[in-house]
Design a protein around this motif. Structure first.
Motif, PDB file in Angstrom:
ATOM      1  N   ASN A  26       0.800  -1.240   0.000  1.00 20.91           N
ATOM      2  CA  ASN A  26       0.000   0.000   0.000  1.00 20.91           C
ATOM      3  C   ASN A  26       0.827   1.281   0.000  1.00 20.91           C
ATOM      4  O   ASN A  26       0.251   2.367   0.003  1.00 20.91           O
ATOM      5  CB  ASN A  26      -0.938  -0.002   1.224  1.00 20.91           C
ATOM      6  CG  ASN A  26      -1.970  -1.108   1.113  1.00 20.91           C
ATOM      7  OD1 ASN A  26      -2.436  -1.404   0.001  1.00 20.91           O
ATOM      8  ND2 ASN A  26      -2.295  -1.738   2.224  1.00 20.91           N
ATOM      9  N   ARG A  27       2.166   1.164   0.098  1.00 19.45           N
ATOM     10  CA  ARG A  27       2.972   2.385   0.039  1.00 19.45           C
ATOM     11  C   ARG A  27       4.221   2.141  -0.800  1.00 19.45           C
ATOM     12  O   ARG A  27       5.340   2.315  -0.352  1.00 19.45           O
ATOM     13  CB  ARG A  27       3.274   2.964   1.422  1.00 19.45           C
ATOM     14  CG  ARG A  27       4.001   2.077   2.392  1.00 19.45           C
ATOM     15  CD  ARG A  27       4.404   2.813   3.689  1.00 19.45           C
ATOM     16  NE  ARG A  27       5.623   3.608   3.560  1.00 19.45           N
ATOM     17  CZ  ARG A  27       6.273   4.126   4.614  1.00 19.45           C
ATOM     18  NH1 ARG A  27       5.814   3.979   5.839  1.00 19.45           N
ATOM     19  NH2 ARG A  27       7.390   4.839   4.432  1.00 19.45           N
ATOM     20  N   GLN A  28       3.993   1.756  -2.054  1.00 24.67           N
ATOM     21  CA  GLN A  28       5.079   1.472  -2.968  1.00 24.67           C
ATOM     22  C   GLN A  28       5.512   2.725  -3.740  1.00 24.67           C
ATOM     23  O   GLN A  28       4.729   3.662  -3.925  1.00 24.67           O
ATOM     24  CB  GLN A  28       4.687   0.360  -3.933  1.00 24.67           C
ATOM     25  CG  GLN A  28       4.631  -1.030  -3.250  1.00 24.67           C
ATOM     26  CD  GLN A  28       6.009  -1.517  -2.838  1.00 24.67           C
ATOM     27  OE1 GLN A  28       6.861  -1.793  -3.687  1.00 24.67           O
ATOM     28  NE2 GLN A  28       6.242  -1.583  -1.534  1.00 24.67           N
ATOM     29  N   SER A  29       6.784   2.715  -4.164  1.00 29.39           N
ATOM     30  CA  SER A  29       7.361   3.839  -4.929  1.00 29.39           C
ATOM     31  C   SER A  29       7.999   3.299  -6.195  1.00 29.39           C
ATOM     32  O   SER A  29       8.376   2.136  -6.251  1.00 29.39           O
ATOM     33  CB  SER A  29       8.437   4.538  -4.083  1.00 29.39           C
ATOM     34  OG  SER A  29       7.838   5.190  -2.960  1.00 29.39           O
ATOM     35  N   PRO A  30       8.170   4.129  -7.243  1.00 28.81           N
ATOM     36  CA  PRO A  30       7.800   5.545  -7.300  1.00 28.81           C
ATOM     37  C   PRO A  30       6.308   5.724  -7.564  1.00 28.81           C
ATOM     38  O   PRO A  30       5.568   4.752  -7.663  1.00 28.81           O
ATOM     39  CB  PRO A  30       8.636   6.024  -8.501  1.00 28.81           C
ATOM     40  CG  PRO A  30       8.602   4.844  -9.431  1.00 28.81           C
ATOM     41  CD  PRO A  30       8.709   3.643  -8.524  1.00 28.81           C
ATOM     42  N   GLY A 196       6.612   6.240   1.194  1.00 24.65           N
ATOM     43  CA  GLY A 196       6.757   5.248   0.135  1.00 24.65           C
ATOM     44  C   GLY A 196       7.740   4.153   0.477  1.00 24.65           C
ATOM     45  O   GLY A 196       7.905   3.795   1.652  1.00 24.65           O
ATOM     46  N   SER A 197       8.404   3.646  -0.560  1.00 26.78           N
ATOM     47  CA  SER A 197       9.239   2.443  -0.406  1.00 26.78           C
ATOM     48  C   SER A 197      10.549   2.573  -1.175  1.00 26.78           C
ATOM     49  O   SER A 197      10.738   3.520  -1.951  1.00 26.78           O
ATOM     50  CB  SER A 197       8.492   1.221  -0.967  1.00 26.78           C
ATOM     51  OG  SER A 197       8.481   1.285  -2.414  1.00 26.78           O
ATOM     52  N   GLU A 205       8.882  -0.854   2.711  1.00 25.06           N
ATOM     53  CA  GLU A 205       8.030   0.353   2.814  1.00 25.06           C
ATOM     54  C   GLU A 205       8.520   1.204   3.981  1.00 25.06           C
ATOM     55  O   GLU A 205       7.837   1.369   5.000  1.00 25.06           O
ATOM     56  CB  GLU A 205       6.567  -0.066   2.927  1.00 25.06           C
ATOM     57  CG  GLU A 205       6.127  -0.786   1.640  1.00 25.06           C
ATOM     58  CD  GLU A 205       4.654  -1.084   1.558  1.00 25.06           C
ATOM     59  OE1 GLU A 205       4.012  -1.307   2.613  1.00 25.06           O
ATOM     60  OE2 GLU A 205       4.138  -1.077   0.423  1.00 25.06           O
ATOM     61  N   SER A 206       9.719   1.715   3.822  1.00 24.25           N
ATOM     62  CA  SER A 206      10.450   2.377   4.920  1.00 24.25           C
ATOM     63  C   SER A 206      11.000   3.741   4.531  1.00 24.25           C
ATOM     64  O   SER A 206      11.849   4.287   5.234  1.00 24.25           O
ATOM     65  CB  SER A 206      11.633   1.473   5.310  1.00 24.25           C
ATOM     66  OG  SER A 206      12.453   1.244   4.156  1.00 24.25           O
ATOM     67  N   GLY A 253      -4.435   5.811  -2.067  1.00 25.87           N
ATOM     68  CA  GLY A 253      -5.022   6.765  -1.109  1.00 25.87           C
ATOM     69  C   GLY A 253      -4.024   7.651  -0.397  1.00 25.87           C
ATOM     70  O   GLY A 253      -4.390   8.467   0.448  1.00 25.87           O
ATOM     71  N   ARG A 254      -2.749   7.554  -0.732  1.00 26.38           N
ATOM     72  CA  ARG A 254      -1.761   8.403  -0.044  1.00 26.38           C
ATOM     73  C   ARG A 254      -1.898   9.854  -0.466  1.00 26.38           C
ATOM     74  O   ARG A 254      -2.327  10.161  -1.585  1.00 26.38           O
ATOM     75  CB  ARG A 254      -0.344   7.905  -0.367  1.00 26.38           C
ATOM     76  CG  ARG A 254       0.051   6.644   0.349  1.00 26.38           C
ATOM     77  CD  ARG A 254       1.384   6.126  -0.146  1.00 26.38           C
ATOM     78  NE  ARG A 254       1.260   5.518  -1.479  1.00 26.38           N
ATOM     79  CZ  ARG A 254       2.309   5.038  -2.155  1.00 26.38           C
ATOM     80  NH1 ARG A 254       3.531   5.141  -1.649  1.00 26.38           N
ATOM     81  NH2 ARG A 254       2.133   4.473  -3.344  1.00 26.38           N
TER      82      ARG A 254
END
Ligand code: SUA
Ligand code: ZN
Length: 261
Positions: A26-30, A196-197, A205-206, A253-254
């Motif tokens: 749920n909080r992947q990058s880019p 993000g990640s 995810e840090s 949703g971020r």
């Protein structure tokens, strides 16, 4: 480390979820930054970049990018302020780039891609003992993202682009002393920030991402020097290092905050 992941058609970003299920987290990058949906956050204080004591150690080709490593010492280069509650120490910086100048960045802005993206990787030394520990914690890392676009020659980057021929092959490392990356930051430090990640495996995810709006200009011939690097080791079939970028991931949703109005 012999990675079993890469950027090819059979080990690229679309396959990473097999070895790293967090790839679909749920909080992947880019991400693609939609500027009309960013929110000005007046509580964001200015980012403080303290790169005075900069003991760079070496430049190396790790098989997925080229990275400049820094000594892990108390008085090392740190960032604080902005969205950060603690001090984060610079560990390394590296780049992502494309086959041509029209693409290569990882983050995109209203769908616009840049020729390359510089990542300055920092870890939270206030709360964690090692980079590895921080890399697995939700507030462990802070990465500064700087877009590169083709234009005038970048004097500060010359020391890096002139060293690339010493690390052509995967696994090669060369001395690179006293490189201060402050010269690689844009004049205007207006930024967007979001949770993000890592953009490569292990995709932890840090990361608190801080992406500067203003790109820096580098010469086409400097960009071409990145493209003569190899993913492959000496004696292996030559595979040019290019397109080592992950495409934008779902926002889930971020909220992306802007440091300016
Ligand atoms: N592209 S990125 O900035 O998100 C980025 C930054 C660091 C890394 N990984 C690093 S520096 O790994 C060092 C070894 C390690 C230690 C704990 S997890 C990996 C991967 C991607
Ligand atoms: Zn990166």
């Amino acid at each position: 480390t012999s990675n079993c992941w890469g950027y090819g058609e059979d080990d690229g970003p679309f396959f990473w979820h097999k070895g790293y299920p967090i790839a679909q987290g749920n909080r992947q990058s880019p991400i693609n930054i939609v500027t009309s949906e960013t929110v000005y956050d007046s509580s964001l204080s200015p980012l403080i970049v303290s790169y005075e004591h900069c003991t760079s150690i070496s430049i190396s080709n790790n098989g997925c990018s080229v990275a400049v490593e820094y000594a892990d010492t108390e008085q090392g280069p740190v960032i604080e302020g902005g969205p950060l509650s603690d001090a984060y120490r610079l560990k390394q910086f590296h780049f992502h780039w494309g086959h041509k100048d029209y693409h290569g960045s990882e983050h995109t802005v209203d769908g616009k891609t840049y020729a390359s993206e510089l990542h300055l990787v920092h870890w939270n030394t206030s709360k964690y003992q090692t980079f590895r520990e921080a890399a697995a914690a939700s507030d462990g890392l802070a990465v500064l993202g700087v877009f590169l676009e083709a234009g005038e020659e970048h004097q500060g980057l010359l020391k890096i682009t002139d060293a690339l021929n010493m690390v052509k092959f995967k696994g090669r490392t060369a001395d690179l002393k006293e490189f201060n990356p402050k010269c690689l930051l844009p004049k205007n430090l207006k930024y967007w920030t979001y949770p993000g990640s890592l953009t490569t495996p292990p995709l932890h995810e840090s990361v608190i991402w801080i992406v500067f709006e203003e790109p820096i200009e580098v010469a086409k011939k400097q960009m071409e020097k990145f493209r003569m690097l190899l993913f492959s080791q000496e004696e292996e079939d030559e595979k040019f290092m290019e397109n080592n970028f992950r495409p934008p991931q779902p926002l889930k949703g971020r909220q992306v905050c802007a440091s300016y109005n």
